[in-house]
Design a protein around this motif. Sequence first.
Motif, PDB file in Angstrom:
ATOM      1  N   GLN A  99       0.838  -1.192   0.000  1.00 47.48           N
ATOM      2  CA  GLN A  99       0.000   0.000   0.000  1.00 47.48           C
ATOM      3  C   GLN A  99       0.884   1.257   0.000  1.00 47.48           C
ATOM      4  N   ASP A 100       0.816   2.077   1.055  1.00 46.37           N
ATOM      5  CA  ASP A 100       1.590   3.315   1.083  1.00 46.37           C
ATOM      6  C   ASP A 100       2.936   3.165   1.785  1.00 46.37           C
ATOM      7  N   ILE A 101       3.286   1.961   2.205  1.00 45.44           N
ATOM      8  CA  ILE A 101       4.559   1.735   2.885  1.00 45.44           C
ATOM      9  C   ILE A 101       5.539   1.109   1.908  1.00 45.44           C
ATOM     10  N   VAL A 102       6.635   1.781   1.674  1.00 48.09           N
ATOM     11  CA  VAL A 102       7.624   1.258   0.732  1.00 48.09           C
ATOM     12  C   VAL A 102       9.025   1.698   1.163  1.00 48.09           C
ATOM     13  N   PHE A 103       9.934   0.728   1.261  1.00 43.72           N
ATOM     14  CA  PHE A 103      11.320   1.020   1.602  1.00 43.72           C
ATOM     15  C   PHE A 103      12.173  -0.196   1.283  1.00 43.72           C
ATOM     16  N   GLY A 104      13.475   0.011   1.298  1.00 41.06           N
ATOM     17  CA  GLY A 104      14.392  -1.097   1.057  1.00 41.06           C
ATOM     18  C   GLY A 104      15.586  -0.691   0.210  1.00 41.06           C
ATOM     19  N   PRO A 105      16.618  -1.518   0.171  1.00 41.98           N
ATOM     20  CA  PRO A 105      17.829  -1.204  -0.592  1.00 41.98           C
ATOM     21  C   PRO A 105      17.564  -0.939  -2.070  1.00 41.98           C
ATOM     22  N   ALA A 106      16.628  -1.675  -2.669  1.00 45.12           N
ATOM     23  CA  ALA A 106      16.359  -1.492  -4.091  1.00 45.12           C
ATOM     24  C   ALA A 106      15.721  -0.128  -4.373  1.00 45.12           C
ATOM     25  N   LEU A 107      14.890   0.348  -3.455  1.00 42.57           N
ATOM     26  CA  LEU A 107      14.302   1.681  -3.625  1.00 42.57           C
ATOM     27  C   LEU A 107      15.391   2.742  -3.545  1.00 42.57           C
ATOM     28  N   ASN A 108      16.312   2.585  -2.592  1.00 42.69           N
ATOM     29  CA  ASN A 108      17.425   3.524  -2.481  1.00 42.69           C
ATOM     30  C   ASN A 108      18.241   3.561  -3.771  1.00 42.69           C
ATOM     31  N   ALA A 109      18.501   2.372  -4.318  1.00 39.17           N
ATOM     32  CA  ALA A 109      19.318   2.283  -5.539  1.00 39.17           C
ATOM     33  C   ALA A 109      18.599   2.912  -6.723  1.00 39.17           C
ATOM     34  N   ALA A 110      17.298   2.639  -6.862  1.00 42.53           N
ATOM     35  CA  ALA A 110      16.533   3.200  -7.983  1.00 42.53           C
ATOM     36  C   ALA A 110      16.461   4.725  -7.886  1.00 42.53           C
ATOM     37  N   HIS A 111      16.265   5.231  -6.680  1.00 43.80           N
ATOM     38  CA  HIS A 111      16.226   6.681  -6.473  1.00 43.80           C
ATOM     39  C   HIS A 111      17.569   7.314  -6.821  1.00 43.80           C
ATOM     40  N   ASP A 112      18.659   6.672  -6.424  1.00 44.15           N
ATOM     41  CA  ASP A 112      19.993   7.193  -6.709  1.00 44.15           C
ATOM     42  C   ASP A 112      20.241   7.238  -8.220  1.00 44.15           C
ATOM     43  N   LEU A 113      19.826   6.191  -8.935  1.00 42.87           N
ATOM     44  CA  LEU A 113      19.981   6.166 -10.394  1.00 42.87           C
ATOM     45  C   LEU A 113      19.204   7.311 -11.034  1.00 42.87           C
ATOM     46  N   GLU A 114      17.967   7.495 -10.588  1.00 40.52           N
ATOM     47  CA  GLU A 114      17.134   8.564 -11.145  1.00 40.52           C
ATOM     48  C   GLU A 114      17.743   9.936 -10.904  1.00 40.52           C
ATOM     49  N   SER A 115      18.215  10.171  -9.689  1.00 33.37           N
ATOM     50  CA  SER A 115      18.728  11.500  -9.334  1.00 33.37           C
ATOM     51  C   SER A 115      19.988  11.871 -10.101  1.00 33.37           C
ATOM     52  N   LYS A 116      20.744  10.863 -10.557  1.00 33.52           N
ATOM     53  CA  LYS A 116      21.986  11.117 -11.285  1.00 33.52           C
ATOM     54  C   LYS A 116      21.815  11.010 -12.800  1.00 33.52           C
ATOM     55  N   GLY A 117      20.587  10.727 -13.248  1.00 33.75           N
ATOM     56  CA  GLY A 117      20.366  10.479 -14.673  1.00 33.75           C
ATOM     57  C   GLY A 117      20.340  11.717 -15.548  1.00 33.75           C
ATOM     58  N   ARG A 118      20.131  12.869 -14.973  1.00 32.44           N
ATOM     59  CA  ARG A 118      20.126  14.193 -15.592  1.00 32.44           C
ATOM     60  C   ARG A 118      19.016  14.405 -16.623  1.00 32.44           C
ATOM     61  N   TYR A 119      18.971  13.595 -17.668  1.00 28.22           N
ATOM     62  CA  TYR A 119      18.056  13.841 -18.776  1.00 28.22           C
ATOM     63  C   TYR A 119      16.756  13.040 -18.646  1.00 28.22           C
ATOM     64  N   PRO A 120      15.705  13.428 -19.389  1.00 28.10           N
ATOM     65  CA  PRO A 120      14.422  12.716 -19.312  1.00 28.10           C
ATOM     66  C   PRO A 120      14.490  11.357 -20.009  1.00 28.10           C
ATOM     67  N   ARG A 121      14.710  10.304 -19.247  1.00 28.29           N
ATOM     68  CA  ARG A 121      14.878   8.963 -19.794  1.00 28.29           C
ATOM     69  C   ARG A 121      14.832   7.951 -18.656  1.00 28.29           C
ATOM     70  N   ILE A 122      15.052   6.687 -18.968  1.00 23.82           N
ATOM     71  CA  ILE A 122      14.988   5.602 -17.998  1.00 23.82           C
ATOM     72  C   ILE A 122      16.401   5.060 -17.794  1.00 23.82           C
ATOM     73  N   ILE A 123      16.963   5.238 -16.583  1.00 24.42           N
ATOM     74  CA  ILE A 123      18.322   4.800 -16.299  1.00 24.42           C
ATOM     75  C   ILE A 123      18.299   3.379 -15.731  1.00 24.42           C
ATOM     76  N   LEU A 124      19.103   2.489 -16.321  1.00 23.21           N
ATOM     77  CA  LEU A 124      19.174   1.103 -15.884  1.00 23.21           C
ATOM     78  C   LEU A 124      20.374   0.884 -14.974  1.00 23.21           C
ATOM     79  N   ASP A 125      20.219   0.018 -13.993  1.00 22.57           N
ATOM     80  CA  ASP A 125      21.297  -0.304 -13.058  1.00 22.57           C
ATOM     81  C   ASP A 125      22.330  -1.190 -13.755  1.00 22.57           C
ATOM     82  N   LYS A 126      23.521  -0.637 -13.980  1.00 26.94           N
ATOM     83  CA  LYS A 126      24.573  -1.385 -14.675  1.00 26.94           C
ATOM     84  C   LYS A 126      25.080  -2.555 -13.852  1.00 26.94           C
ATOM     85  N   GLY A 127      24.786  -2.558 -12.559  1.00 27.80           N
ATOM     86  CA  GLY A 127      25.225  -3.649 -11.697  1.00 27.80           C
ATOM     87  C   GLY A 127      24.314  -4.864 -11.720  1.00 27.80           C
TER      88      GLY A 127
END
Length: 243
Positions: free
Chosen positions: A117-145
């Motif tokens: 529901q409205d509760i969401v957390f975890g290492p994968a959320l942190n990683a996805a947020h970090d990828l988005e914040s560093k992506g700069r341009y309007p697009r979908i950034i994939l985790d190279k790891g």
Amino acid sequence: MDILDIASPITYSKKLVIFFDVMGWKSHVWAAGSDPAKEGHLALLPRLLKSSNILQAAASGEARITSFSDCCVISVPFDQATLANVIYGLSSVFLGAALSGFLLRAGVTVGEIHHEQDIVFGPALNAAHDLESKGRYPRIILDKGVPDLTNLQLLEGMLGNDEHGTFVDPYALQYVKSDYLKKESLPDGTFMSIPTSKAIEIYTVLLLRLEDMLAKAENEKPKDQVNWLYTRVRRQHKSILGG
């Protein structure tokens, strides 16, 4: 509620996790003011998500969406066989938002998350947020790891790499021309007695939207972000017109 229930143990699940936000959201909110029609337009993204096939693209199990302000978290059971269809579904949301004047940026990974529901957390959320914040341009950034993501097979022109990461371009012409994008509401027809196609009409509207966004960008960073996409779309638009 009993304190023991509140603090009860939970377990993470391995999911495909997508975090995205609306670029320049504050400006959109200020521009809407107290106009009910413009405020309704701000609710576009939840509506797009509901109409998209992104959740149906998950073959089995639960899929979750949590949105707040300009951000959204999506988690779906990970399945390599349906991964491309999930990305295509996400791409349709990006394209629909752009046609309506909103640019999105997302980070995608596979990992551990707790999402109910409205509760969401975890290492994968942190990683996805970090990828988005560093992506700069309007697009979908994939985790190279994540090998499953780096080996992703998509339509020609959708995958790319630069100093900001490995990315999916959801505005690529090949995607707009493909059967993955539902275009039944925009049938083939004619324009000024010239036969035209759905893809050309959609791409022309997209180009016009980006020109408008570029004209309204108020400083260097937004101009650079919009111009990255505008340049790509303009080049491909010329190719479908034979220019």
